[in-house]
Design an enzyme around this catalytic site. Structure first.
Site, PDB file in Angstrom:
ATOM      1  N   CYS A  62      28.365   9.525 104.157  1.00 31.81           N
ATOM      2  CA  CYS A  62      27.935   8.132 103.995  1.00 31.81           C
ATOM      3  C   CYS A  62      29.149   7.240 103.732  1.00 31.81           C
ATOM      4  O   CYS A  62      29.767   7.325 102.665  1.00 31.81           O
ATOM      5  CB  CYS A  62      26.920   8.060 102.857  1.00 31.81           C
ATOM      6  SG  CYS A  62      26.722   6.456 102.092  1.00 31.81           S
ATOM      7  N   CYS A 109      29.238   4.847 100.681  1.00 34.36           N
ATOM      8  CA  CYS A 109      29.267   5.571  99.400  1.00 34.36           C
ATOM      9  C   CYS A 109      30.701   5.778  98.900  1.00 34.36           C
ATOM     10  O   CYS A 109      30.946   5.818  97.695  1.00 34.36           O
ATOM     11  CB  CYS A 109      28.599   6.939  99.539  1.00 34.36           C
ATOM     12  SG  CYS A 109      26.847   6.844  99.928  1.00 34.36           S
TER      13      CYS A 109
END
Lengths: 285, 103
Positions: B30, B33
């Protein structure tokens, strides 16, 4: 490889382009519409230098012409993807793909929110605005993607790697390409579910789904920001004193960073952001 | 220091904690993230002794992520006395994270 790509050709973007050009850097400016001033009903009377009131749309058009006269490259196109690249950013438009060391977001703040019952409730609970962030949760699951243009196709290409069970919902719009997926063109009435979304209700019935990805129209700056991990607060991008976001090389100016929604402020932002980008590029080389 | 959560230490570090706890649900694949980590590192120094800052990899510890219904990341959840007091999706500033913890 471009030194800087400016997304948005309103007062902030064009002002930044002019100051960068003067500093010896050739920016590429990409814009899709005239933003908040396009449909601004009143005349503009409070901006310096106009003895007679001027239409907002005309002021913006003149700004674009001014940039072109100064030999700044201005492209009329929609950016559908902005991603970190190996040494900067990859910017994909409906027609082109560019690499840039730095990007300035000056798109303004008009945002198409999806006004469908259940959208707010199930956002993050099965409804996602970012395929690359959340797609992985839905491997081999039954997905819906809502959209009808280049942005939807771009997101679909990514989701397609995770599952083959995808239905395209155009939400009443026409689709301008052939797809080998089921296509539902009916209006969506609501999202239904329990603690997470389980069905899409259209005018024709209920469709069971495990996840919904939204890719309507073109992505907003907030969408780009979420996909890149930029800090967003109260629907504005957060920047430091150099107009840089928490993503190195990504700058923002104008309405999108909040503050007064005024042309004078956007022009000032553009000028300051240009200085900061100039310094950033100089420090990098 | 940011504490790495697992099935083994989740109860002790989060649910039984006397201090408020912030848990960042993230994954290696991700992109956004990754932007949360430097913010958490810096926050953990600032709130030392006042709160605990933790992260949980949703791939490695998917049972816990499932328990909390995580379907979008990054999701950041604040706990106090073993209960969820706040939850937000997306990258947040240090100031917002402090407010989530009630600091």
């Amino acid at each position: 490889m471009k030194k800087v790509i400016i997304i948005g050709y309103g007062p902030a973007g064009i002002s930044a382009a002019i100051y960068l050009k003067r500093a010896g850097i050739d920016p590429l400016v990409i814009g899709k519409d005239l933003g908040a001033l396009e449909g601004y009903a009143d005349l503009i009377e409070n901006y310096y230098g106009f003895s007679e009131p001027i239409e907002g749309k005309k002021l913006i058009e003149q700004g674009i012409e001014q940039a072109k006269r100064l030999k700044i490259e201005v492209l009329h196109d929609s950016v559908i993807s902005l991603k970190p690249g190996e040494t900067g950013f990859t910017v994909v438009t409906t027609k082109h793909k560019y690499q840039a060391h730095s990007v300035l977001l000056s798109t303004g703040k008009t945002r198409t929110t999806l006004n469908i019952p259940g959208f707010i409730k199930y956002r993050g609970k099965g409804i996602s605005l970012c395929a690359t962030c959340d797609g992985y949760f839905y491997r081999k699951k039954k997905l819906a993607i809502i959209g009808c243009g280049a942005y939807m196709l771009h997101e679909l290409e990514y989701l397609n790697r995770l599952t083959s069970d995808i239905t395209v919902f155009t939400h009443g719009n026409d689709l301008d390409s052939d797809l080998e997926y089921p296509i539902i063109k009916d209006q969506i009435l609501s999202f239904k579910g329990t603690d997470k979304v389980t069905h899409i209700e259209t005018t024709q019935g209920l469709y069971p789904i495990d996840g919904v990805f939204i890719a309507l129209g073109v992505p907003s700056s907030i969408d780009f920001a979420s996909q890149l991990g930029v800090i967003v607060e109260k629907n504005s991008l957060v920047v430091d004193e150099n107009y840089q976001t928490n993503v190195e090389g990504l700058f923002a100016a104008g309405d999108i960073i909040g503050g007064k929604l005024q042309i004078a402020k956007a022009v000032y932002d553009g000028m300051e952001a240009a200085d900061a980008i100039y310094q950033y590029l100089k420090d990098k080389t | 220091m940011v504490i790495v959560l697992t099935k083994e230490n989740f109860d002790q570090e989060v649910l039984k904690s006397h201090l408020p706890v912030l848990v960042d649900f993230w994954a290696t694949w991700c992109g956004p993230c990754q932007r949360v980590h430097p913010i958490l590192e810096s926050l953990s120094e600032e709130v030392r002794g006042l709160a605990k800052i933790c992260k949980l990899d949703v791939d490695a510890e998917y049972e816990i992520a499932d328990d909390f219904g995580i379907l979008s990341i990054p999701t950041i959840v604040a706990f106090k006395d073993g209960k969820v007091i706040n939850s937000m999706i997306g990258v947040q500033s240090k100031e917002t994270l402090k407010k989530m913890l009630g600091l």
